[in-house]
Scaffold this active site. Structure first.
Site, PDB file in Angstrom:
ATOM      1  CD  GLU A 123     -26.792   1.912  15.391  1.00 12.59           C
ATOM      2  OE1 GLU A 123     -27.184   1.533  15.463  1.00 12.59           O
ATOM      3  OE2 GLU A 123     -26.465   3.216  15.304  1.00 12.59           O
ATOM      4  CG  HIS A 248     -24.798   3.968   3.925  1.00 12.72           C
ATOM      5  ND1 HIS A 248     -23.926   2.491   3.636  1.00 12.72           N
ATOM      6  CD2 HIS A 248     -25.249   2.942   4.774  1.00 12.72           C
ATOM      7  CE1 HIS A 248     -23.954   1.713   3.399  1.00 12.72           C
ATOM      8  NE2 HIS A 248     -24.307   1.750   5.268  1.00 12.72           N
ATOM      9  NE  ARG A 297     -22.133   6.114   8.327  1.00  2.00           N
ATOM     10  CZ  ARG A 297     -23.640   5.024   7.807  1.00  2.00           C
ATOM     11  NH1 ARG A 297     -24.944   6.929   7.879  1.00  2.00           N
ATOM     12  NH2 ARG A 297     -23.938   3.769   8.420  1.00  2.00           N
ATOM     13  CG  HIS A 358     -28.184   7.243   4.563  1.00  6.14           C
ATOM     14  ND1 HIS A 358     -28.921   5.923   4.670  1.00  6.14           N
ATOM     15  CD2 HIS A 358     -27.883   6.543   6.002  1.00  6.14           C
ATOM     16  CE1 HIS A 358     -29.559   5.153   5.622  1.00  6.14           C
ATOM     17  NE2 HIS A 358     -28.883   6.357   6.479  1.00  6.14           N
ATOM     18  NE  ARG A 393     -28.812   9.940  10.322  1.00  5.94           N
ATOM     19  CZ  ARG A 393     -28.659   8.895  10.466  1.00  5.94           C
ATOM     20  NH1 ARG A 393     -29.090   8.428  11.850  1.00  5.94           N
ATOM     21  NH2 ARG A 393     -28.757   8.084   9.299  1.00  5.94           N
TER      22      ARG A 393
END
Length: 545
Positions: A123, A248, A297, A358, A393
């Protein structure tokens, strides 16, 4: 603090060896890791299935592949966290990851395999393939496995529809006033009886998750109202890094779809972000970053936020219509089906999207044994601040943190000498009445989430934070008056906690005079040379820290 001193009510007082508040991965892991000779209670606000963990689509990060290393995982975490991760907490988490995965496999978690071996994906932000997953619904698979085990465990009792009211503190009882200050358990509202019950235990573990519902748009379930963070703060525990809220970039915007994420893979497969038709349907990401829709993001979220505020929009649009329908059915069957249910044909029209809160990177300060400042109290999972996540994170580190620190908490609990809590008086609501107008709660809830979105969202300014702080002060006074006068309800408790968490977010944001990770300030755009956490100390705390 709890302003209703308990005295002589009829609601039951329940005694356990360990009290766990929350039924997500952190809470269930803690319960199952405890030995069967201990009596364990799990309190959960709705049903045992309704925590945030089950919503996790990604996976769990662990160094398992040849060529990968703990050092690489630590470094990737530090880069994502903008240098603010705690070195000891990060290494502790990373080094305990393989054992956590082995434990889940031993319980029967159906992870995706390839040729008899765990299938590892990669990821964003990870330098190696190290994401253990169960298709694209890892959280649900893990949760279901643990729920089945909990239901089979005779020493674990689950109390559904029990809402945390406050922690029970030894110095709130006159007969305990001279004893060392510690946590004795928690008060919880039993919705089925409309009574507040006392749960007494020598060890209390808060696993209550994050606080996404403080914002108008969130990917979190309705249960994410920051209950544990607010209760620990009221009890005198330190809280840290609440300014770092991960957003998000693309959550479906629709009145009947509160928390449905549109995967970043849609942009990876060529989805384009556009303004609405009345503004020409302009594709705007190239105006913000040369990587356009494939930017990180946080960059994409800020760009969408900028365009929405500039044009006064409720949403923007993600267009994937250039891909043929068979391709969309194969790659995005769930997104296609969910949008179709809402009357949106993604093969022919763009998807309305907004950024959404998120993940809460900050929380209650804990050590490597998951201990909070208050003796007898542990905090595990998203409600905690271990130092692992820093200013942002890293993907798939959150489920990992739940399991690693659940095991750490259990280890410390088992190392403690036996201790029996003193008698605790039941909750007293003899001096309150039923609320005559619930509209006060719903109006304040709506106002709070809207101004937090507008003033303390993805992009911040000093003036916006000042406005938010002013409104929070007014709301806190009004909500506290309501709390003092009327019987508690779930909505009132959640609103009380949300406004407390909102205050913590704003105070942390005001204290950070830089832009780092998820905290972006137009008034302080530069990065300070030294990365330091924002740690808030309650003024009313009586704890020797």
């Amino acid at each position: 603090m709890n302003d209703k001193p308990p005295s002589g009510a009829a609601a039951p007082t329940r005694h356990f060896d360990v009290l766990i508040v929350g039924s997500g991965l952190a809470g269930l892991s803690t319960a199952l890791l405890l030995p069967s000779h201990l009596r364990v209670a799990i309190l959960t606000k709705r049903t045992i299935e309704d925590g945030s963990s089950g919503w996790a689509q990604g996976g769990i990060a662990a160094v398992l592949a040849d060529g990968d290393s703990f050092d690489a995982h630590v470094q990737d975490t530090f880069v994502a966290g903008a240098g603010l991760c705690d070195p000891a907490a990060t290494r502790f988490t990373v080094e305990n990851a393989p054992a956590a995965i082995a434990w889940l496999r031993a319980l029967g978690t159906p992870f995706t395999e390839h040729d008899g071996e765990l299938h590892l994906t990669r990821e964003g932000g990870h330098s190696h393939r190290r994401i253990v997953h169960a298709a694209d619904a890892t959280g649900a698979a893990v949760q279901q496995t643990l729920i089945e085990r909990v239901r089979q465990a005779s020493h674990i009792q689950v109390f559904e529809t029990h809402n945390l009211v406050d922690l029970i503190l030894s110095d709130k009882h006159a007969q305990h006033a001279t004893a060392p200050r510690r946590c004795l358990g928690a008060y919880a509202l039993n919705e089925s009886t409309d009574e507040v019950e006392a749960f007494v235990a020598p060890h209390t573990v808060l696993c209550t998750g994050g606080a996404g519902k403080v914002y108008l748009y969130t990917s979190n379930p309705d249960t994410a109202t920051g209950d544990g963070i607010a209760a620990a703060w009221r009890a005198g525990c330190r809280v840290a890094n609440m300014e770092f809220i991960q957003f998000h970039p693309t959550c479906l915007y629709h009145p009947k779809a509160k928390s449905f994420l549109i995967s970043e893979a849609v942009r990876g497969e060529g989805g384009l972000l556009k303004l609405p038709a009345h503004l020409g349907g302009h594709r705007f990401m190239p105006d913000h970053d040369p990587r356009a829709e494939l930017a990180p993001r946080d960059v994409v979220a800020r760009a969408i936020d900028f365009e929405m505020k500039k044009h006064g929009l409720d949403c923007v649009y993600l267009d994937i219509t250039h891909q043929p329908p068979p391709f969309l059915r194969e790659h995005f069957p769930n997104i296609l089906a969910r949008c179709a249910e809402l009357g949106i044909d993604i093969t022919r029209e763009p998807i309305p999207v907004v950024p959404a809160a998120h993940y809460t990177c900050g929380g209650v300060v804990t050590d490597l044994k998951a201990r909070a400042d208050l003796p007898g109290l542990y905090v595990v999972g998203e409600a905690s601040y271990t130092g692992l996540h820093g200013a942002n994170r890293l993907a798939s580190n959150s489920l990992l943190e739940c399991m690693v620190f659940a095991r750490a908490a259990v280890g410390d609990i088992l190392a403690q000498p036996p201790w029996t809590p003193p008698p605790v008086r039941p909750w007293d609501d003899s001096r309150v009445i039923d609320a005559d107008e619930q509209v006060v709660i719903s109006h304040n809830w709506d106002e709070l989430r809207r101004f937090m979105w507008d003033y303390v969202g993805i992009v911040r300014t000093d003036k916006r934070l000042e406005r938010a702080a002013h409104r929070i002060a007014l709301l806190k006074a009004e909500i506290q008056e309501f709390y003092q006068s009327f019987h508690v309800t779930r909505d009132l408790l959640e609103l009380r906690n949300l406004v407390e968490v909102a205050d913590l977010i704003v105070r942390c944001a005001q204290a950070r005079k830089e832009s780092r990770g998820l905290h972006f300030s137009r008034d302080h755009p530069d990065l300070l040379p030294e990365a330091r956490p924002t740690i808030l100390q309650p003024e009313h705390a009586k704890i020797a820290l």
